[in-house]
Design an enzyme around this catalytic site. Structure first.
Site, PDB file in Angstrom:
ATOM      1  N   CYS A   1      47.800  37.669  35.532  1.00 46.85           N
ATOM      2  CA  CYS A   1      47.350  38.274  36.786  1.00 46.85           C
ATOM      3  C   CYS A   1      45.931  37.861  37.171  1.00 46.85           C
ATOM      4  CB  CYS A   1      47.405  39.796  36.657  1.00 46.85           C
ATOM      5  SG  CYS A   1      46.698  40.423  35.122  1.00 46.85           S
TER       6      CYS A   1
ATOM      7  N   GLU B   1      44.623  49.448  29.146  1.00 46.64           N
ATOM      8  CA  GLU B   1      43.991  48.554  30.128  1.00 46.64           C
ATOM      9  C   GLU B   1      43.195  49.386  31.134  1.00 46.64           C
ATOM     10  OE1 GLU B   1      46.491  44.625  30.504  1.00 46.64           O
ATOM     11  OE2 GLU B   1      47.593  46.244  31.447  1.00 46.64           O
TER      12      GLU B   1
HETATM   13  O1  FUB Z   1      50.887  44.929  35.484  1.00 45.31           O
HETATM   14  C1  FUB Z   1      50.448  43.852  36.294  1.00 45.31           C
HETATM   15  C2  FUB Z   1      49.096  43.390  35.829  1.00 45.31           C
HETATM   16  O2  FUB Z   1      49.219  42.918  34.482  1.00 45.31           O
HETATM   17  C3  FUB Z   1      48.046  44.461  35.748  1.00 45.31           C
HETATM   18  O3  FUB Z   1      47.344  44.647  36.921  1.00 45.31           O
HETATM   19  C4  FUB Z   1      47.192  43.983  34.641  1.00 45.31           C
HETATM   20  O4  FUB Z   1      46.362  44.977  34.118  1.00 45.31           O
HETATM   21  C5  FUB Z   1      48.190  43.447  33.669  1.00 45.31           C
HETATM   22  O5  FUB Z   1      48.722  44.463  32.895  1.00 45.31           O
HETATM   23 ZN    ZN Z   2      44.409  40.690  35.436  1.00 44.52          ZN
END
Ligand code: FUB
Ligand code: ZN
Length: 647
Positions: free
Chosen positions: A405, A309
């Site tokens: 999120c 990510e």
């Molecule tokens: O880990 C919390 C949130 O979920 C992160 O900011 C996003 O990238 C997703 O993995």
């Molecule tokens: Zn997000």
């Protein structure tokens, strides 16, 4: 450092146009839809701490962060649009949080209900401080919006608890969260309460990060785990995924998980301002250059890989597999805004604007109820996306996610968007972004009324007036101040008039021109930003865009979408020359300018048999229609591309 003060969103009313309609949809559709999702998925019930093993909707370690972001978004909305029903929902969630809080101040629905014995044992992975941070941001937003201090009190108690548990003193934990967020939240909490301990705690968390012995290793050993076992993809140095490979002031390059990185850099910028910390500021500038000069999508997206990510290597910006998570693009917006406030530099706003109009706005559908998590720059169509998973296949907005999120992150940004438009400093007033709006600079006694169709048109008028109190204009009928107008980086020619008289040769300094005079009520400034369509080419080191071109007009990046063409858009090419037309389509996709022009179609139909041949495919002339990238996937499902074959 210039230390400008952004004009709070509560002093700015969006009155018409692109952002006003996004904000309206956010308020009327997104906020209710997200509340429903939090309710139906068990996020709200989790706060009652009544989940039993075997029951559905098992609480998740970072569910509280989704609820918190919704609370924050709803609070911002209440500040500008009071709404008793929404306030009732907000109060209900706050009551649950208040009830859930433990005697010692601790508050986390997952750990209290599911794994109480694991509290504070795995900061690397478990998001406890991250969730606390989002709840702190919500508390500050709610307090500022409504004056009610219940949630603020809850979160002060939690912050005090955290301040007792973490710190450099004997018996305290010298740890920090694997997912940054609490650092910037503590700065906000300090802003709302004046409590210096919160600021110092934010600084402690940033200063501890990356120190040796490494906290994540020590903590893993304490859990009886192999401390080196969890190597993350694309990690250059151990813990690079968490931006914890080395101390913050020594960071040389953006690395790891993109959202985490953005939130850390926001906190670094905040602390640089609060403490006048030159080393943190220098690190921010270094990281900014690395992020934006080698790792930024044309759409303002960042973090190109799904695997972590986050970031991979320089100039690696794939289109079909682009991750560019909505949260990361929002995080970039937050960081850019802070860097601008620190320096007054317009180039930060160029990046912020690029993200806002493209990779952030794409995160939510026009109906406000569907969301992209990852914002790809190309998607396969023509039925070819049915069997591809993970890449472009099935890439369409969804109404919610298991890990959700992004949707409430968009909601909180859109609900407070007015706060990004204006700023002030010792040297005057600043207009950062162009949008039909009214801005009240209460301290300076100035009201700016901005009229514009931006981003569809580059003409902007600003009328100056002085707010009245009790029917009387406050103070003198003239006010002498400098009015700074941003000249966006994309703009190659502009002119400016005051009361119809052209201003000769205004000097462009750091992305702004400054008009200084004794202003009187009714003065009108007209800014004309030339906004032709531009063909954009990419740095040759980005292998994915070699031989390709993109289209941009003003801040808006365009794309080809299958629904506007008879052929898959990947088979279209456009020439480097040739006239490109624009047309205003008031009924299309909420009102957009489209770009049209000649194209060539490489036709598989005339190819014949076999995968390879010694002759180039036949092409035939056709035309293309490009739409703003941010509104793709709001009609019939199909392919899309931002970078188009040249030819
Ligand atoms: O880990 C919390 C949130 O979920 C992160 O900011 C996003 O990238 C997703 O993995
Ligand atoms: Zn997000």
């Amino acid at each position: 450092m210039k230390n400008l003060a952004p004009l709070p969103f509560t002093a700015v009313a969006l009155t018409e146009g692109f952002w006003k309609s996004r904000q309206e949809v956010n308020r009327k559709a997104t906020l209710p839809a997200e509340y429903r999702q939090c309710d139906e998925t068990g996020r709200l019930a989790a706060l009652d701490l009544a989940w039993k093993p075997g029951a559905p909707n098992k609480p998740h370690p970072f569910w509280d962060s989704d609820t918190a972001k919704w609370l924050e978004a709803a609070s911002y909305s209440l500040a500008t649009h009071p709404d008793a029903a929404l306030e009732g929902l907000v109060d209900g969630v706050i009551r649950r949080l208040e009830k859930a809080q433990m005697e010692d101040g601790y508050l986390n629905s997952y750990f209290q209900n599911v794994a109480p014995e694991k509290r504070w044992t795995n900061l690397r992975d478990q998001h406890e401080l991250y969730c606390a941070g989002h709840l702190m941001e919500a508390a500050v937003a709610h307090f500022r919006a409504t004056g009610k201090a219940t949630l603020l009190g809850v979160m002060r108690r939690f912050a005090d608890h955290i301040d007792r548990v973490f710190g450099p003193k004997p018996g305290q934990k010298r740890g920090y969260c694997g997912h940054e967020e609490i650092e910037l939240a503590l700065v906000k909490l300090h802003g709302a309460t004046g409590e210096k301990r919160y600021l110092d705690l934010a600084k402690f968390f940033v200063d501890e990060r990356g120190r040796r012995p490494h906290y994540f290793e020590e903590e893993a050993k304490a859990r009886g785990e192999d401390p080196g076992a969890r190597h993350r993809s694309h990690e250059r140095e151990p813990f690079g995924y968490y931006q914890a490979g080395r101390p913050a002031r020594d960071l040389m390059r953006v690395e790891g998980h993109a959202v985490r990185a953005m939130y850390l850099y926001c906190a670094m910028a905040d602390l640089a301002r609060e403490y006048g910390d030159r080393a943190l500021f220098a690190a921010c500038v270094r990281l900014w250059r690395h992020a934006t000069e080698k790792n930024l999508y044309l759409t303002g997206g960042i973090g190109s890989s799904k695997a972590n990510e986050g970031f991979t290597f320089d100039y690696d910006l794939p289109n079909e597999t682009a991750y560019a998570e909505t949260c990361a693009n929002i995080g970039l917006t937050f960081w850019a805004h802070r860097m601008f406030a620190l320096t007054g530099g317009g180039s930060y706003l160029d990046v912020m604007e690029r993200a806002l109009y493209n990779g952030v706005a794409s995160g939510v559908s026009l109906d406000g109820r569907h969301f992209f998590y990852d914002n790809k720059l190309a998607a396969l169509g023509g039925g070819r996306d049915q069997h591809v998973d993970g890449a472009a296949g099935k890439h369409h907005r969804r109404d919610w996610f298991g890990c959700s999120c992004c949707p409430p992150n968009v909601a909180r940004l859109f609900a407070s968007l007015g706060g990004y438009l204006y700023a002030s400093g010792k040297d005057g007033l600043y207009v950062n972004l162009y949008a039909d709006s009214r801005a009240l600079f209460a301290e300076q006694g100035v009201l700016l009324t901005q009229k514009t169709r931006y981003p569809w048109d580059g003409e902007v008028t600003l009328e100056i007036s002085f707010p009245k109190s009790g029917g009387q204009t406050k103070g003198p009928s003239f006010r002498a101040f400098k009015l700074h107008l941003r000249i966006p980086g994309w703009c190659r020619s502009f002119s400016v008039k005051v009361n119809g008289m052209k201003v000769a040769g205004p000097k462009l300094v750091d992305g702004f021109i400054a008009l200084e005079r004794p202003w009187k009520a009714g003065d009108r400034v007209t800014l004309d930003l030339a906004m032709p369509v531009e063909r954009v080419y990419c740095h040759p080191s980005v292998r994915q865009n070699l031989g390709r071109v993109a289209l941009q007009r003003g801040p808006v990046v365009y794309c080809l979408e299958e629904v506007d063409h008879k052929a898959p858009v990947q088979n279209l090419s456009i020439p480097d020359t040739g006239k490109l037309r624009t047309a205003w389509k008031p009924k299309l996709l909420g009102g957009i300018v489209v770009i049209q022009g000649p194209a060539q179609y490489s036709s598989p139909e005339t190819w014949g048999k076999g995968l390879y041949q010694p002759t180039a495919p036949k092409t035939h002339p056709t035309t293309f229609t490009a739409i703003p990238y941010c509104v793709w996937d709001n009609r019939k499902k199909g392919g899309m591309t931002v970078w188009i074959e040249r030819g």
